[in-house]
Design a protein around this motif. Structure first.
Motif, short mmCIF file in Angstrom:
data_model
loop_
_atom_site.label_atom_id
_atom_site.label_comp_id
_atom_site.label_asym_id
_atom_site.label_seq_id
_atom_site.Cartn_x
_atom_site.Cartn_y
_atom_site.Cartn_z
N GLN A 151 0.79 -1.05 0.14
CA GLN A 151 -0.08 0.08 -0.11
C GLN A 151 0.97 1.32 0.19
O GLN A 151 0.39 2.32 0.64
N PHE A 152 2.09 1.10 -0.69
CA PHE A 152 2.67 2.29 -1.12
C PHE A 152 3.61 2.01 -2.04
O PHE A 152 3.70 0.83 -2.57
N LYS A 153 4.12 3.00 -2.70
CA LYS A 153 4.80 2.81 -4.07
C LYS A 153 6.28 2.68 -3.82
O LYS A 153 7.26 3.51 -3.38
N LEU A 154 6.69 1.38 -3.69
CA LEU A 154 7.82 0.98 -3.50
C LEU A 154 8.79 1.01 -4.60
O LEU A 154 9.81 1.60 -4.84
N SER A 155 8.12 0.43 -5.67
CA SER A 155 8.92 0.29 -6.88
C SER A 155 8.35 1.11 -8.07
O SER A 155 7.11 1.24 -8.16
N ILE A 156 9.30 1.38 -8.93
CA ILE A 156 8.39 2.10 -10.10
C ILE A 156 8.02 0.98 -11.07
O ILE A 156 8.41 -0.23 -11.10
N GLN A 180 8.32 -1.99 13.66
CA GLN A 180 7.18 -2.21 13.25
C GLN A 180 6.92 -1.18 12.26
O GLN A 180 6.01 -1.46 11.25
N ASP A 181 7.39 0.12 12.13
CA ASP A 181 7.10 1.07 11.33
C ASP A 181 8.29 1.00 10.21
O ASP A 181 8.09 2.10 9.64
N ALA A 182 8.95 0.06 9.98
CA ALA A 182 9.93 0.07 8.88
C ALA A 182 9.38 -0.13 7.50
O ALA A 182 8.36 -0.84 7.34
N LEU A 183 9.59 0.40 6.35
CA LEU A 183 9.07 0.29 5.15
C LEU A 183 10.03 -0.15 4.36
O LEU A 183 9.89 -1.04 3.51
N THR A 184 11.32 0.04 4.54
CA THR A 184 12.34 -0.38 3.42
C THR A 184 13.69 0.03 4.04
O THR A 184 13.70 0.86 4.85
N ASP A 185 14.68 -0.76 3.75
CA ASP A 185 16.10 -0.09 3.88
C ASP A 185 16.74 0.61 2.68
O ASP A 185 18.14 0.85 2.95
N HIS A 186 16.13 0.97 1.93
CA HIS A 186 16.78 1.87 0.71
C HIS A 186 17.01 3.45 1.06
O HIS A 186 15.89 3.89 1.48
N PHE A 221 17.85 6.45 -3.48
CA PHE A 221 17.69 5.56 -4.42
C PHE A 221 16.25 5.67 -4.92
O PHE A 221 15.94 5.75 -6.39
N PHE A 222 15.38 6.16 -4.22
CA PHE A 222 14.17 6.23 -4.83
C PHE A 222 13.85 7.53 -5.54
O PHE A 222 13.18 7.45 -6.53
N VAL A 223 14.62 8.54 -5.42
CA VAL A 223 14.66 9.76 -5.98
C VAL A 223 15.21 9.31 -7.55
O VAL A 223 14.61 9.61 -8.53
N SER A 224 16.47 8.69 -7.48
CA SER A 224 16.85 8.25 -8.71
C SER A 224 15.82 7.19 -9.59
O SER A 224 15.79 7.45 -10.95
N GLU A 225 15.02 6.38 -8.82
CA GLU A 225 14.14 5.63 -9.52
C GLU A 225 12.77 6.30 -9.97
O GLU A 225 12.41 5.87 -11.06
N ILE A 226 12.61 7.43 -9.54
CA ILE A 226 11.56 8.29 -10.01
C ILE A 226 12.02 8.97 -11.23
O ILE A 226 11.17 8.88 -12.42
N THR A 252 19.77 4.29 -20.54
CA THR A 252 19.93 5.16 -19.33
C THR A 252 20.25 4.55 -17.91
O THR A 252 19.42 3.85 -17.56
N ALA A 253 21.09 5.43 -17.39
CA ALA A 253 21.22 5.23 -15.92
C ALA A 253 20.83 6.65 -15.16
O ALA A 253 21.18 7.51 -15.87
N VAL A 254 20.39 6.59 -13.97
CA VAL A 254 20.30 7.89 -13.12
C VAL A 254 21.12 7.91 -12.05
O VAL A 254 21.19 6.92 -11.19
N VAL A 255 22.06 8.80 -11.73
CA VAL A 255 23.08 9.02 -10.61
C VAL A 255 22.72 10.26 -9.84
O VAL A 255 22.75 11.41 -10.36
N ILE A 256 22.54 10.19 -8.54
CA ILE A 256 22.05 11.29 -7.74
C ILE A 256 23.71 11.85 -7.21
O ILE A 256 24.29 11.20 -6.38
N ASP A 257 24.15 12.89 -7.72
CA ASP A 257 25.14 13.40 -7.41
C ASP A 257 25.47 14.38 -6.33
O ASP A 257 26.31 14.36 -5.44
N GLU A 258 24.29 15.01 -6.10
CA GLU A 258 24.26 15.85 -4.84
C GLU A 258 22.75 15.66 -4.04
O GLU A 258 21.84 15.78 -5.02
N PHE A 259 22.68 15.86 -2.87
CA PHE A 259 21.39 15.75 -2.32
C PHE A 259 21.59 16.59 -0.98
O PHE A 259 22.14 15.85 0.11
#
Ligand SMILES: Nc1nc2c(ncn2[C@@H]2O[C@H](COP(=O)(O)OP(=O)(O)OP(=O)(O)O)[C@@H](O)[C@H]2O)c(=O)[nH]1
Ligand SMILES: [Mg+2]
Length: 301
Positions: A32-37, A183-189, A193-198, A215-222
């Motif tokens: 019930q949440f968007k884990l994967s694109i 109990q409230d964990a959703l993921t360990d990424h 990671f999710f920003v690059s997947e979006i 294409t690959a997407v790399v986050i250089d700064e955050f």
């Protein structure tokens, strides 16, 4: 009637199958949440992506995986290695297939591979919304002649049909034991990671042919911003050829601007705060065949 407390169950479920059968859509639906694109194109998922679902007396750790194919270049080999690792790590396997008139030969090949790991396999027949109900029974019977599945559950991941039933059916197959995560964990990424997947998802939906695959997407700064200011995210879109760079950018930068706007909106939604997103495009020849680049871009080569 005896009233015994349910034992706590916790375990890993690998979601495996051909590309495009709806593995990521199903995992998102169950969590019930968007884990994967998810996109209409095959080979969208490139990593093993982990999502946690905790209930009162269970914790399921779903492992979404890249669709199983015969790899023809290094990136695809790495994708298959991560899918195979997930299958080995799992307590239970969801074997996802698309509802059809009869099992495809490729699905039967994949089943042969899965059977070798000797774990309970639940056959999940997805996209049941696309076939007429009377067709479902012969399809199930055909599969039963190939393997003694722990369970067989037809679902529509897109519409949600039978997804609660699938979860209920799964639980008795999980080992008894303590939860692995809070109990409230959703993921360990990490968020990046999710920003690059979006951004990758917007590229998949904006361009045709080979472009998304090159294409690959790399986050250089955050940088997280001070209160009242915007986060700054700088992301690099890597392609294999100069001609592809031109296509990504588009006339007067129009295509890249659209990818940027679409991505920023969803990233802001994910993070719950305003973001300044800067995209730039760079060429790394044959990066998909090069272990050094694969590692640099987040694919363990
Ligand atoms: N009609 C219908 N479409 C579905 C269903 N589940 C998924 N889809 C569509 O199938 C396409 C592929 O879905 P994904 O979830 O990306 O498939 P996947 O198996 O994760 O694909 P890869 O990551 O490429 O291996 C998308 O266009 C989904 O909307 C379903 O139950 N019914
Ligand atoms: Mg996927």
């Amino acid at each position: 009637m005896e009233n015994r407390a349910q034992p706590y169950r916790a375990g890993y479920v690998a979601v495996a199958g051909q590309p495009n059968v709806g593995k990521s859509t199903l995992v998102n639906r169950l969590l019930q949440f968007k884990l994967s694109i998810t996109t209409p194109k095959p080979q969208t998922t490139r990593h093993r992506i982990m999502g946690v679902l905790s209930g009162e007396n269970y914790q399921v750790i779903f492992l979404d995986t890249p669709g199983l194919i015969n790899p023809s270049y290094r990136l695809q080999e790495v994708m298959m290695e991560s899918a195979q690792r997930a299958i080995k790590d799992a307590d239970v396997i969801f074997f996802l297939v698309e509802a059809a008139a009869k099992p495809s030969s490729r699905d039967l090949e994949i089943l042969d591979l899965l059977v070798q790991v000797h774990k309970p396999i639940i056959l999940v027949i997805n996209k049941m919304d696309l076939i007429a109900k009377p067709q479902l029974l012969p399809f199930i019977h055909a599969y039963q002649t190939h393997h003694a599945f722990a369970e067989i559950v037809p679902v529509s991941a897109l519409q949600g049909d039978n997804c609660p039933l699938l979860l209920e059916t799964l639980l008795p197959y999980l080992p008894e034991g303590e939860p692995f995560y809070e109990q409230d964990a959703l993921t360990d990424h990490p968020e990046r990671f999710f920003v690059s997947e979006i951004i990758r998802e917007k590229i998949f939906s904006s361009y045709g042919d080979e472009i998304p695959y090159s294409t690959a997407v790399v986050i250089d700064e955050f940088h997280e911003a001070a209160p009242g200011k915007k986060d700054v995210i700088k992301a690099r879109i890597v392609v294999e050829r100069t001609s592809q760079k031109g296509i990504i950018i588009g006339k007067g930068g129009s295509m890249l601007r659209k990818v940027g706007t679409d991505s920023r909106r969803e990233i802001e939604n994910l993070l719950g705060r305003p973001v300044y997103l800067e995209l730039w495009v760079t060429v790394r020849e044959k990066w998909r065949k090069n272990d050094t680049f694969l590692r640099e871009f987040g694919y363990q080569g």
